[in-house]
Design a protein around this motif. Structure first.
Motif, short mmCIF file in Angstrom:
data_model
loop_
_atom_site.label_atom_id
_atom_site.label_comp_id
_atom_site.label_asym_id
_atom_site.label_seq_id
_atom_site.Cartn_x
_atom_site.Cartn_y
_atom_site.Cartn_z
N ASP A 161 -4.13 -2.32 -10.36
CA ASP A 161 -4.00 -1.87 -8.98
C ASP A 161 -2.95 -0.77 -8.87
O ASP A 161 -3.09 0.17 -8.07
CB ASP A 161 -3.61 -3.05 -8.08
CG ASP A 161 -4.71 -4.08 -7.98
OD1 ASP A 161 -5.65 -3.87 -7.20
OD2 ASP A 161 -4.65 -5.10 -8.70
N GLU A 163 -4.51 -8.52 -2.27
CA GLU A 163 -5.54 -7.77 -1.56
C GLU A 163 -5.10 -7.44 -0.14
O GLU A 163 -5.35 -6.34 0.37
CB GLU A 163 -6.85 -8.57 -1.55
CG GLU A 163 -8.02 -7.83 -0.94
CD GLU A 163 -8.36 -6.53 -1.66
OE1 GLU A 163 -8.84 -5.60 -0.99
OE2 GLU A 163 -8.13 -6.44 -2.89
N ARG A 187 -3.78 1.59 -5.59
CA ARG A 187 -4.00 0.69 -4.45
C ARG A 187 -2.71 -0.01 -4.06
O ARG A 187 -2.50 -0.32 -2.89
CB ARG A 187 -5.07 -0.36 -4.78
CG ARG A 187 -6.44 0.20 -5.11
CD ARG A 187 -7.45 -0.91 -5.33
NE ARG A 187 -7.79 -1.56 -4.08
CZ ARG A 187 -7.58 -2.84 -3.81
NH1 ARG A 187 -7.00 -3.62 -4.72
NH2 ARG A 187 -7.93 -3.37 -2.65
N LEU A 188 -1.86 -0.27 -5.03
CA LEU A 188 -0.58 -0.92 -4.79
C LEU A 188 0.54 -0.08 -5.38
O LEU A 188 0.35 0.62 -6.38
CB LEU A 188 -0.55 -2.32 -5.41
CG LEU A 188 -1.34 -3.42 -4.69
CD1 LEU A 188 -1.37 -4.69 -5.53
CD2 LEU A 188 -0.76 -3.71 -3.31
N ALA A 223 -2.74 -4.58 -0.43
CA ALA A 223 -3.45 -3.34 -0.73
C ALA A 223 -4.15 -2.78 0.49
O ALA A 223 -4.31 -1.56 0.64
CB ALA A 223 -4.45 -3.58 -1.86
N GLN A 224 -4.57 -3.65 1.39
CA GLN A 224 -5.24 -3.21 2.61
C GLN A 224 -4.27 -2.86 3.73
O GLN A 224 -4.69 -2.60 4.86
CB GLN A 224 -6.23 -4.29 3.08
CG GLN A 224 -7.39 -4.48 2.12
CD GLN A 224 -8.51 -5.32 2.70
OE1 GLN A 224 -8.66 -5.40 3.92
NE2 GLN A 224 -9.29 -5.94 1.84
N ALA A 256 0.84 -1.19 0.00
CA ALA A 256 0.00 0.00 0.00
C ALA A 256 0.88 1.25 0.00
O ALA A 256 2.03 1.22 0.45
CB ALA A 256 -0.91 -0.01 1.22
N ALA A 280 -4.54 2.38 -10.25
CA ALA A 280 -5.54 2.91 -9.32
C ALA A 280 -4.92 3.43 -8.04
O ALA A 280 -5.62 4.04 -7.22
CB ALA A 280 -6.56 1.81 -8.99
#
Length: 291
Positions: A240, A221, A245-246, A224-225, A167, A243
Motif C-alpha cells: 500500500d 482500508e 494508497r497509504l 486508505a479511503q 491517505a 502504491a
C-alpha cells in the motif's frame, strides 16, 4: 514439428552465456556440438538466432524473442520432473494465520513455498488473533502478541511496531505528533494503542471516538479511503505504501508485540510442520537482516 530438445538446450545455454565455450562447459559437451545444435535449430526455423562476433555472440531479434519462451518451458519441465520424482507422500498442514500477516507477508511468498515443498498440502484459515489450536484442529497458528500463551510453544517470526498511517491528503497535514489532535484517529479492537503511542511520544492523547475495527485489514482500508489515521504495522502494508494508497508521515513507532508461530506443546510436529517452520524462520530471518 519434431521438438529438437538438445538443440533448444544448446540455444538456451548459449543465449545465457553469449559464449559457445561457456555453454559447452555447462552442458558437458564440446564447443563443436553446441555450434552444430544451434545450426540445426536455425536451419529448422529458417532464421539466424545469433550473430557471431569476434569475442562472443549476440542474439538476433528472432533469438531474443525465443529466449524467454525456451527458458520458461525448461523451467516448467524441471519443476514438473522434480514433483514427479518427489516420492514423499503429501501431508496436509492446517495453519491458522492472523489476517494481516496472511495478506501482508505470507501470500506474496506462498508460491515460493509451494514450489519448493510440493509435498505439503497447505490449508490456510485466517483468524483475528483469537486462537484455539485444539478446538480448531489446526497444526499450528501464526498470531500476534508477546509469545506467552498457555500450553503453547512459540517461535518469534517478525517484530511489527505500529506507526500512524493514512491517505496522502491527510499525511500532507501531519508534521509532528501534536498535529494528530485535529484528525480522526481510527481505533482497533485492541484497546489502548493510541494512548500508548502518545505516551511514548510524550504527548497528551486526544479524545477518541468513532468506529472501532476488529481487523487491521479493514482498519487499513478505512485509512486508505481517507476516513482517518490508523496505527498499523508498517512492514505488513509495504504494498500500500509503494502504491501510494497509504503514507507513514511520522517516524515514531510503538512496539506492542511480534508475530509468532505457535503450536501445542502436547503435539509432536509432523515433517510438514517442521518444513513450514524452517521455511518461515529462514524467510523472516532474511527480512530482519535486510531491514
Amino acid at each position: 514439428m519434431h521438438l529438437p530438445l538438445n538443440a533448444l538446450r544448446a540455444f538456451d545455454a548459449a543465449a545465457r552465456h553469449l559464449n559457445l565455450t561457456r555453454a559447452a562447459l555447462e552442458l558437458h559437451v564440446t564447443q563443436a556440438a553446441i555450434s552444430q545444435h544451434i545450426r540445426q535449430l536455425e536451419d529448422l526455423l529458417g532464421k539466424p538466432l545469433f550473430r557471431r562476433l569476434p569475442r562472443g555472440l549476440a542474439l538476433t531479434d528472432e533469438g531474443m524473442a525465443l529466449v524467454p519462451v525456451v527458458a520458461q518451458a525448461f523451467g516448467n519441465l524441471s519443476r514438473a520432473l522434480a514433483q514427479v520424482q518427489d516420492r514423499r507422500p503429501h501431508e496436509v498442514l492446517s495453519v491458522g494465520v492472523v489476517g494481516t500477516f496472511a495478506v501482508g507477508w505470507l501470500l506474496p511468498r506462498l508460491r515460493a513455498f509451494q514450489e519448493a515443498h510440493a509435498f505439503v498440502d497447505l490449508r490456510l484459515f485466517t483468524h483475528n488473533n483469537r486462537v484455539d489450536l485444539a478446538g480448531e484442529g489446526w497444526d499450528c497458528a501464526i498470531r500476534f502478541g508477546d509469545g506467552a500463551w498457555h500450553g503453547t510453544a512459540a517461535r518469534q517470526l517478525l517484530q511489527a511496531p505500529l506507526t500512524p498511517m493514512c491517505a496522502p491528503a491527510i499525511a500532507a497535514r501531519l508534521q509532528q505528533p501534536a498535529d494528530l489532535a485535529h484528525e480522526t484517529l481510527l481505533r482497533s479492537y485492541r484497546a489502548g494503542e493510541w494512548e500508548q503511542w502518545f505516551a511514548h511520544t510524550k504527548q497528551a492523547c486526544p479524545s477518541l471516538r468513532g468506529t472501532v475495527f476488529d481487523s487491521s485489514l479493514t482498519l487499513a482500508e478505512a485509512a486508505a479511503q481517507g476516513l482517518g489515521v490508523a496505527l498499523l504495522p508498517l512492514r505488513l502494508f509495504s504494498r500500500d505504501l509503494q502504491a501510494g494508497r497509504l503514507v507513514a508521515p511520522l517516524a515514531q513507532t510503538l512496539d506492542t508485540g511480534s508475530y509468532w508461530l505457535t503450536q501445542l506443546k502436547s503435539r509432536s510436529p509432523s515433517v510438514a510442520m517442521q518444513t513450514f517452520e524452517h521455511w518461515l524462520l529462514e524467510q523472516c530471518g532474511q527480512e530482519q537482516h535486510s531491514a
